[in-house]
Motif scaffolding. Structure first.
Motif, PDB file in Angstrom:
ATOM      1  N   PHE A 225       0.835  -1.044   0.069  1.00 33.52           N
ATOM      2  CA  PHE A 225      -0.121   0.137   0.014  1.00 33.52           C
ATOM      3  C   PHE A 225       0.841   1.190  -0.044  1.00 33.52           C
ATOM      4  O   PHE A 225       0.384   2.290  -0.320  1.00 33.52           O
ATOM      5  CB  PHE A 225      -0.924   0.056   1.126  1.00 33.52           C
ATOM      6  N   LYS A 226       2.247   1.064   0.325  1.00 33.71           N
ATOM      7  CA  LYS A 226       3.121   2.402   0.468  1.00 33.71           C
ATOM      8  C   LYS A 226       3.353   2.651  -1.192  1.00 33.71           C
ATOM      9  O   LYS A 226       3.504   1.770  -2.109  1.00 33.71           O
ATOM     10  CB  LYS A 226       4.297   1.920   1.342  1.00 33.71           C
ATOM     11  N   SER A 227       3.452   4.077  -1.281  1.00 38.25           N
ATOM     12  CA  SER A 227       3.837   4.535  -2.517  1.00 38.25           C
ATOM     13  C   SER A 227       5.355   4.134  -3.018  1.00 38.25           C
ATOM     14  O   SER A 227       5.967   4.184  -1.886  1.00 38.25           O
ATOM     15  CB  SER A 227       3.618   5.908  -2.831  1.00 38.25           C
ATOM     16  N   ASP A 228       5.535   4.007  -3.785  1.00 37.92           N
ATOM     17  CA  ASP A 228       6.989   3.780  -4.537  1.00 37.92           C
ATOM     18  C   ASP A 228       7.650   5.042  -5.000  1.00 37.92           C
ATOM     19  O   ASP A 228       7.274   5.849  -5.610  1.00 37.92           O
ATOM     20  CB  ASP A 228       7.113   2.760  -5.502  1.00 37.92           C
ATOM     21  N   PRO A 229       8.556   5.521  -4.014  1.00 38.68           N
ATOM     22  CA  PRO A 229       9.287   6.982  -4.434  1.00 38.68           C
ATOM     23  C   PRO A 229       9.949   7.085  -5.680  1.00 38.68           C
ATOM     24  O   PRO A 229       9.899   7.866  -6.441  1.00 38.68           O
ATOM     25  CB  PRO A 229      10.212   6.913  -3.329  1.00 38.68           C
ATOM     26  N   GLU A 230      10.601   5.793  -6.265  1.00 38.21           N
ATOM     27  CA  GLU A 230      11.082   5.735  -7.326  1.00 38.21           C
ATOM     28  C   GLU A 230      10.167   5.923  -8.434  1.00 38.21           C
ATOM     29  O   GLU A 230      10.537   7.007  -9.567  1.00 38.21           O
ATOM     30  CB  GLU A 230      11.856   4.143  -7.577  1.00 38.21           C
ATOM     31  N   LYS A 231       9.028   5.311  -8.615  1.00 38.66           N
ATOM     32  CA  LYS A 231       7.948   5.717  -9.695  1.00 38.66           C
ATOM     33  C   LYS A 231       7.446   6.933  -9.697  1.00 38.66           C
ATOM     34  O   LYS A 231       7.176   7.459 -10.685  1.00 38.66           O
ATOM     35  CB  LYS A 231       6.602   4.540  -9.261  1.00 38.66           C
ATOM     36  N   LYS A 232       7.384   7.545  -8.185  1.00 36.21           N
ATOM     37  CA  LYS A 232       6.613   8.940  -8.082  1.00 36.21           C
ATOM     38  C   LYS A 232       7.831   9.932  -8.780  1.00 36.21           C
ATOM     39  O   LYS A 232       7.507  10.870  -9.547  1.00 36.21           O
ATOM     40  CB  LYS A 232       6.622   9.285  -6.800  1.00 36.21           C
ATOM     41  N   LEU A 233       9.311   9.712  -8.661  1.00 35.98           N
ATOM     42  CA  LEU A 233      10.213  10.611  -9.152  1.00 35.98           C
ATOM     43  C   LEU A 233      10.262  10.514 -10.750  1.00 35.98           C
ATOM     44  O   LEU A 233      10.278  11.350 -11.351  1.00 35.98           O
ATOM     45  CB  LEU A 233      11.379  10.338  -8.373  1.00 35.98           C
ATOM     46  N   LYS A 234      10.079   9.434 -11.307  1.00 37.17           N
ATOM     47  CA  LYS A 234      10.008   9.177 -12.679  1.00 37.17           C
ATOM     48  C   LYS A 234       8.872   9.849 -13.261  1.00 37.17           C
ATOM     49  O   LYS A 234       9.034  10.461 -14.387  1.00 37.17           O
ATOM     50  CB  LYS A 234       9.850   7.622 -12.859  1.00 37.17           C
ATOM     51  N   LYS A 235       7.570   9.912 -12.700  1.00 39.79           N
ATOM     52  CA  LYS A 235       6.684  10.586 -13.123  1.00 39.79           C
ATOM     53  C   LYS A 235       6.931  11.930 -13.131  1.00 39.79           C
ATOM     54  O   LYS A 235       6.694  12.663 -14.040  1.00 39.79           O
ATOM     55  CB  LYS A 235       5.485  10.298 -12.445  1.00 39.79           C
ATOM     56  N   GLN A 236       7.567  12.408 -12.075  1.00 42.47           N
ATOM     57  CA  GLN A 236       7.721  14.024 -12.196  1.00 42.47           C
ATOM     58  C   GLN A 236       8.648  14.465 -12.982  1.00 42.47           C
ATOM     59  O   GLN A 236       8.734  15.558 -13.529  1.00 42.47           O
ATOM     60  CB  GLN A 236       8.382  14.219 -10.473  1.00 42.47           C
ATOM     61  N   LEU A 237       9.827  13.587 -13.257  1.00 44.63           N
ATOM     62  CA  LEU A 237      10.895  13.836 -14.220  1.00 44.63           C
ATOM     63  C   LEU A 237      10.222  13.656 -15.647  1.00 44.63           C
ATOM     64  O   LEU A 237      10.653  14.872 -16.285  1.00 44.63           O
ATOM     65  CB  LEU A 237      11.816  12.786 -14.109  1.00 44.63           C
ATOM     66  N   ALA A 238       9.395  12.795 -15.748  1.00 43.76           N
ATOM     67  CA  ALA A 238       8.976  12.817 -17.319  1.00 43.76           C
ATOM     68  C   ALA A 238       7.930  14.233 -17.567  1.00 43.76           C
ATOM     69  O   ALA A 238       7.959  14.827 -18.517  1.00 43.76           O
ATOM     70  CB  ALA A 238       8.038  11.718 -17.502  1.00 43.76           C
ATOM     71  N   ARG A 239       7.165  14.654 -16.445  1.00 41.21           N
ATOM     72  CA  ARG A 239       6.350  15.848 -16.477  1.00 41.21           C
ATOM     73  C   ARG A 239       7.030  17.073 -16.786  1.00 41.21           C
ATOM     74  O   ARG A 239       6.715  18.023 -17.417  1.00 41.21           O
ATOM     75  CB  ARG A 239       5.520  15.847 -15.222  1.00 41.21           C
ATOM     76  N   LYS A 240       8.207  17.139 -15.984  1.00 37.73           N
ATOM     77  CA  LYS A 240       9.219  18.391 -16.117  1.00 37.73           C
ATOM     78  C   LYS A 240       9.735  18.415 -17.341  1.00 37.73           C
ATOM     79  O   LYS A 240       9.894  19.336 -18.185  1.00 37.73           O
ATOM     80  CB  LYS A 240      10.347  18.245 -15.139  1.00 37.73           C
TER      81      LYS A 240
ATOM     82  N   THR B 189      14.467  22.966 -17.018  1.00 35.58           N
ATOM     83  CA  THR B 189      15.549  21.917 -17.411  1.00 35.58           C
ATOM     84  C   THR B 189      16.362  21.712 -15.926  1.00 35.58           C
ATOM     85  O   THR B 189      16.504  20.497 -15.466  1.00 35.58           O
ATOM     86  CB  THR B 189      16.477  22.099 -18.331  1.00 35.58           C
ATOM     87  N   GLN B 190      16.574  22.779 -15.163  1.00 40.55           N
ATOM     88  CA  GLN B 190      17.260  22.773 -14.015  1.00 40.55           C
ATOM     89  C   GLN B 190      16.479  21.984 -12.811  1.00 40.55           C
ATOM     90  O   GLN B 190      17.105  21.187 -12.141  1.00 40.55           O
ATOM     91  CB  GLN B 190      17.856  24.126 -13.437  1.00 40.55           C
ATOM     92  N   GLU B 191      15.230  22.209 -13.003  1.00 41.59           N
ATOM     93  CA  GLU B 191      14.390  21.314 -11.796  1.00 41.59           C
ATOM     94  C   GLU B 191      14.348  19.722 -12.355  1.00 41.59           C
ATOM     95  O   GLU B 191      14.503  19.093 -11.282  1.00 41.59           O
ATOM     96  CB  GLU B 191      13.200  21.976 -11.901  1.00 41.59           C
ATOM     97  N   ALA B 192      14.267  19.466 -13.576  1.00 42.16           N
ATOM     98  CA  ALA B 192      14.371  18.076 -13.988  1.00 42.16           C
ATOM     99  C   ALA B 192      15.808  17.405 -13.369  1.00 42.16           C
ATOM    100  O   ALA B 192      15.905  16.400 -13.347  1.00 42.16           O
ATOM    101  CB  ALA B 192      14.229  17.958 -15.676  1.00 42.16           C
ATOM    102  N   GLU B 193      16.907  18.182 -13.755  1.00 43.12           N
ATOM    103  CA  GLU B 193      17.866  17.660 -13.468  1.00 43.12           C
ATOM    104  C   GLU B 193      18.344  17.225 -11.744  1.00 43.12           C
ATOM    105  O   GLU B 193      18.786  16.427 -11.381  1.00 43.12           O
ATOM    106  CB  GLU B 193      19.249  18.640 -13.660  1.00 43.12           C
ATOM    107  N   ALA B 194      17.559  18.299 -11.148  1.00 41.64           N
ATOM    108  CA  ALA B 194      17.456  17.968  -9.493  1.00 41.64           C
ATOM    109  C   ALA B 194      16.662  16.742  -9.092  1.00 41.64           C
ATOM    110  O   ALA B 194      17.196  16.048  -8.602  1.00 41.64           O
ATOM    111  CB  ALA B 194      16.941  19.033  -8.888  1.00 41.64           C
ATOM    112  N   ILE B 195      15.508  16.744 -10.129  1.00 44.70           N
ATOM    113  CA  ILE B 195      14.653  15.392  -9.786  1.00 44.70           C
ATOM    114  C   ILE B 195      15.593  14.264 -10.395  1.00 44.70           C
ATOM    115  O   ILE B 195      15.565  13.121  -9.554  1.00 44.70           O
ATOM    116  CB  ILE B 195      13.278  15.730 -10.520  1.00 44.70           C
TER     117      ILE B 195
END
Length: 58
Positions: free
Chosen positions: A5-20, A40-46
């Motif tokens: 039931f816990k969210s996967d942080p890796e999956k969440k970060l991948k979605k954020q990266l794709a969105r950015k 682009t800078q935000e995407a690199e941080a993610i």
């Protein structure tokens, strides 16, 4: 026991990266280079966070 039931942080970060990256692409196509650079800078941080999570997982 209930770990699925816990969210996967890796999956969440991948979605954020794709969105950015998609937002940066649209900004570049519209000619807004400052917004493109910022996104682009935000995407690199993610990406760095994602790499950190992946290295901790191994």
């Amino acid at each position: 026991m209930w770990s699925f039931f816990k969210s996967d942080p890796e999956k969440k970060l991948k979605k954020q990266l794709a969105r950015k990256r998609e937002q940066a692409l649209h900004a570049q196509r519209n000619g807004d280079i400052r917004l493109f650079a910022s996104l682009t800078q935000e995407a690199e941080a993610i990406l760095k966070q994602l790499q950190q999570v992946q290295s901790d997982k191994v």
